[in-house]
Scaffold this motif. Structure first.
Motif, PDB file in Angstrom:
ATOM      1  N   UNK A 477      43.579  36.534 -10.102  1.00  0.00           N
ATOM      2  CA  UNK A 477      44.246  36.243 -11.262  1.00  0.00           C
ATOM      3  C   UNK A 477      45.428  35.380 -11.179  1.00  0.00           C
ATOM      4  N   UNK A 478      45.786  34.651 -10.402  1.00  0.00           N
ATOM      5  CA  UNK A 478      47.138  33.873 -10.363  1.00  0.00           C
ATOM      6  C   UNK A 478      47.207  32.360 -10.154  1.00  0.00           C
ATOM      7  N   UNK A 479      46.344  31.888  -9.218  1.00  0.00           N
ATOM      8  CA  UNK A 479      46.429  30.758  -8.862  1.00  0.00           C
ATOM      9  C   UNK A 479      45.468  29.512  -9.713  1.00  0.00           C
ATOM     10  N   UNK A 480      45.820  28.414  -9.641  1.00  0.00           N
ATOM     11  CA  UNK A 480      45.098  27.237 -10.160  1.00  0.00           C
ATOM     12  C   UNK A 480      45.409  25.958  -9.649  1.00  0.00           C
ATOM     13  N   UNK A 481      44.915  25.181  -9.131  1.00  0.00           N
ATOM     14  CA  UNK A 481      45.112  23.782  -8.338  1.00  0.00           C
ATOM     15  C   UNK A 481      44.124  22.673  -8.876  1.00  0.00           C
ATOM     16  N   UNK A 482      44.918  21.695  -9.660  1.00  0.00           N
ATOM     17  CA  UNK A 482      44.118  20.612 -10.151  1.00  0.00           C
ATOM     18  C   UNK A 482      44.483  19.254  -9.641  1.00  0.00           C
ATOM     19  N   UNK A 483      43.795  18.307  -9.285  1.00  0.00           N
ATOM     20  CA  UNK A 483      43.921  17.137  -9.047  1.00  0.00           C
ATOM     21  C   UNK A 483      43.002  16.047  -9.887  1.00  0.00           C
ATOM     22  N   UNK A 484      43.503  15.145 -10.347  1.00  0.00           N
ATOM     23  CA  UNK A 484      42.897  14.033 -11.143  1.00  0.00           C
ATOM     24  C   UNK A 484      43.312  12.750 -11.225  1.00  0.00           C
ATOM     25  N   UNK A 485      42.532  11.865 -11.680  1.00  0.00           N
ATOM     26  CA  UNK A 485      42.728  10.465 -11.533  1.00  0.00           C
ATOM     27  C   UNK A 485      41.985   9.793 -12.484  1.00  0.00           C
ATOM     28  N   UNK A 486      42.902   8.947 -13.364  1.00  0.00           N
ATOM     29  CA  UNK A 486      42.370   8.318 -14.351  1.00  0.00           C
ATOM     30  C   UNK A 486      42.607   6.770 -14.002  1.00  0.00           C
ATOM     31  N   UNK A 487      41.534   5.810 -13.790  1.00  0.00           N
ATOM     32  CA  UNK A 487      41.415   4.635 -13.008  1.00  0.00           C
ATOM     33  C   UNK A 487      40.852   3.723 -13.895  1.00  0.00           C
ATOM     34  N   UNK A 488      41.739   2.493 -14.311  1.00  0.00           N
ATOM     35  CA  UNK A 488      41.313   1.405 -15.119  1.00  0.00           C
ATOM     36  C   UNK A 488      40.448   0.378 -14.253  1.00  0.00           C
ATOM     37  N   UNK A 489      39.234   0.399 -14.429  1.00  0.00           N
ATOM     38  CA  UNK A 489      38.554  -0.418 -13.483  1.00  0.00           C
ATOM     39  C   UNK A 489      38.073  -1.725 -14.289  1.00  0.00           C
ATOM     40  N   UNK A 490      38.962  -2.004 -15.427  1.00  0.00           N
ATOM     41  CA  UNK A 490      38.617  -3.090 -16.131  1.00  0.00           C
ATOM     42  C   UNK A 490      39.635  -4.139 -15.844  1.00  0.00           C
ATOM     43  N   UNK A 491      40.846  -4.244 -16.740  1.00  0.00           N
ATOM     44  CA  UNK A 491      41.535  -5.279 -16.824  1.00  0.00           C
ATOM     45  C   UNK A 491      42.620  -5.120 -15.743  1.00  0.00           C
ATOM     46  N   UNK A 492      43.481  -3.760 -15.646  1.00  0.00           N
ATOM     47  CA  UNK A 492      44.529  -3.615 -14.953  1.00  0.00           C
ATOM     48  C   UNK A 492      44.415  -3.244 -13.428  1.00  0.00           C
ATOM     49  N   UNK A 493      43.323  -2.333 -13.219  1.00  0.00           N
ATOM     50  CA  UNK A 493      43.024  -1.623 -11.959  1.00  0.00           C
ATOM     51  C   UNK A 493      44.057  -0.630 -11.545  1.00  0.00           C
ATOM     52  N   UNK A 494      44.805  -0.099 -12.364  1.00  0.00           N
ATOM     53  CA  UNK A 494      45.779   0.876 -11.951  1.00  0.00           C
ATOM     54  C   UNK A 494      45.190   2.443 -12.100  1.00  0.00           C
ATOM     55  N   UNK A 495      45.797   3.311 -11.309  1.00  0.00           N
ATOM     56  CA  UNK A 495      45.374   4.614 -11.191  1.00  0.00           C
ATOM     57  C   UNK A 495      46.500   5.513 -11.653  1.00  0.00           C
ATOM     58  N   UNK A 496      46.003   6.338 -12.765  1.00  0.00           N
ATOM     59  CA  UNK A 496      47.046   7.407 -13.272  1.00  0.00           C
ATOM     60  C   UNK A 496      46.653   8.701 -12.749  1.00  0.00           C
TER      61      UNK A 496
END
Length: 545
Positions: A477-496
């Protein structure tokens, strides 16, 4: 500020000392603490600026003391070093919200900070939304009176909060709501509910100097009046709501200081039964920006609220281009349907299948612009049923929710969107995108589950295509681990990228993380706030007592 603190202390003392022989407890104390912290870092790649403060935080502490006949409460806010997007007017600390309330059989009286909404909020809605930086309560008083069965009267008055001050205008309103079904035994027997309401709001604001040209000064009305009428009927699974509001001449910064009246009309119908739901809504608004300070812009000082009639998406890429209500005027439509295919049918399968379809469409109203300067005139004419020449927003999305096995659920969504960036954000053009989402959740055992998201947005406009992935491990009931990445594969190529660890126990919730946040708009209910790009360590603590 000292007077406000003294007011609050005396109110609490009076409430605690109040004798209440009809209650088992003399008083009950409740409250909450919310603190969101960012240790910012400069990131030229995403445009995150260097901060003068090493630690940024938005911290709130609420407390309320309640008994049978008396309530009192207050909120402490610390935004001396606010999070990105809350700079300038947000900066400060103190106790901006406090109240004391008396409750008796047929009447409630509140003095201090007041939240209230009449009907759908077309002429009055004061509320708090921390994610948007909104707290537009009235500092004054409210009375709620129920003189007869099925009749409720409300009256409110006060000055509206704007960050750490209050606007000089005075806002006063009244509302009458009738529950007609309470007077009819036949309606009660058939399960039919019928309510009707009428509301009135007055804004009294002093004069100011605004020049129409080099020699002519605008003559502002000191009183702006707004009216609202509505009716709602519910029978079986059918619910129909009709509402109309009108505002007198209210020249302001929002409408370029024209003297045209404001209007909004809405019709909403829904039907639901087991396994099926339908919703159809239409709204036309025209010049209905209603603020307690005519010369303001941005999200502050609104007395009223106009819902967007668009779906509020929770998936990251579906929410990348959210729509904000256009207060100058719009036609807005929304259709929503849901159907549950039963178990052990060709489309339902072993566990059943849920299908949801949503369509939203927002378009400009017709404007017959008058010749010559508009400032100081009535501005334009507008045929009620005629559309203008611009589409503001369109969203068609289809969702399928399906349990494939006892332990695995799969949700799929397709979305086709048109977003007029020029209208919503003031730059750019029309953005047309297609969005695909797949979300799965696997339950390993009662304590352990893994949820994943894969999203793809494709467009030839703005920054081009985006790809988003997320994994979330929950250990009950206690823990949650989250990893995420939003990647612009168009103009900028930046990972968030983002990484978060959350710990919950009882009424406590603590979350720590690190990552990047893309610059963009955070929206709720058609109201949006710009959030600049940021990178750094985050810490969030929530506690309820």
């Amino acid at each position: 500020m000292r007077f406000r603190l003294l007011f609050f202390v005396l109110a609490i003392a009076a409430t605690i000392q109040a004798q209440d022989p009809q209650s088992d407890k003399q008083w009950v104390v409740t409250g909450s603490i919310q603190s969101d912290i960012l240790i910012p870092q400069k990131d030229e790649t995403i445009g995150a600026e260097k901060s003068d403060d090493k630690i940024l935080t938005n911290t709130y502490a609420d407390v309320a003391v309640m008994s049978r006949h008396h309530d009192a409460g207050a909120r402490f806010e610390f935004l001396q070093h606010p999070l990105p997007g809350y700079e300038h007017d947000f900066k400060g600390w103190g106790v901006p919200y406090y109240y004391v309330k008396g409750k008796w059989k047929d009447i409630e009286v509140t003095a201090g900070s007041v939240y209230e909404q009449f009907g759908s909020g077309f002429i009055l809605r004061t509320y708090e939304e921390r994610s948007l930086g909104i707290d537009n309560h009235l500092l004054g008083g409210k009375v709620v009176y129920r003189p007869f069965k099925g009749v409720q009267l409300k009256a409110v008055t006060g000055e509206q909060r704007r960050y750490w001050a209050h606007n000089d205008s005075w806002v006063t309103g009244g509302d009458v709501e009738l529950n007609i079904d309470e007077w009819s035994k036949a309606m009660q027997a058939s399960g039919t509910r019928l309510t009707a309401g009428v509301s009135f709001v007055n804004k009294h604001e002093g004069d100011e100097t605004v020049m129409a040209d080099a020699t002519h000064r605008l003559n502002f009305p000191k009183n702006v009046n707004a009216f609202d009428v509505r009716a709602n009927v519910q029978t079986g699974g059918l619910n129909i709501l009709a509402e109309y509001a009108q505002k007198t001449q209210d020249p302001s910064f929002d409408n370029h200081y024209i003297y045209r009246r404001g209007y909004v009309a809405m019709l909403s119908a829904s039907y639901s039964q087991k396994g099926m739901s339908l919703l159809a809504q239409a709204k036309r608004s025209d010049n209905m920006s209603f603020r307690s300070r005519r010369s303001m812009n941005g999200t502050s000082s609104f007395i009223n609220h106009l819902p967007a009639f668009t779906m509020e998406h929770t998936y990251a890429l579906a929410a990348l281009y959210p729509y904000a209500t256009h207060p100058d005027g719009e036609w807005a439509y929304q259709l929503n349907a849901g159907y549950q295919f039963k178990r052990k049918t060709p489309l339902g399968g072993k566990y059943g299948t849920m299908l949801k379809v949503n369509y939203s469409y927002v378009h400009a109203i017709d404007r017959n612009q008058h010749e010559g300067p508009t400032m100081g005139s009535d501005g334009y004419g507008s045929a009620f049923w005629k559309w203008g020449d611009q589409m503001y927003y369109q969203d068609l999305n289809i969702q399928v929710e399906k349990r494939l096995t006892r332990d695995f659920r799969l949700n799929l969504m397709y979305m086709n969107q048109f977003y007029n960036q020029e209208i919503v954000e003031g730059h750019g053009g029309m953005i047309h995108s297609n969005i695909f989402v797949a979300e799965g959740k696997y339950q390993f055992n009662p304590r352990l589950s893994l949820r994943g998201e894969c999203q793809y947005l494709t467009t030839n406009d703005d920054d081009g295509d985006w790809l988003y992935g997320l994994l979330e491990l929950s250990i009950v009931p206690h823990w949650m681990v989250t990893v995420a990445d939003m990647y612009n594969c168009g103009e900028t190529g930046v990972h968030y990228y983002q990484g978060l660890v959350t710990f919950s126990t009882g009424a406590h919730r603590l979350q720590a993380g690190y990552g990047r946040t893309r610059a963009g708009y955070n929206c709720a209910g058609g109201v949006c706030r710009y959030v600049p790009a940021s990178r750094g360590f985050t810490l969030s603590y929530h506690f309820n007592f």
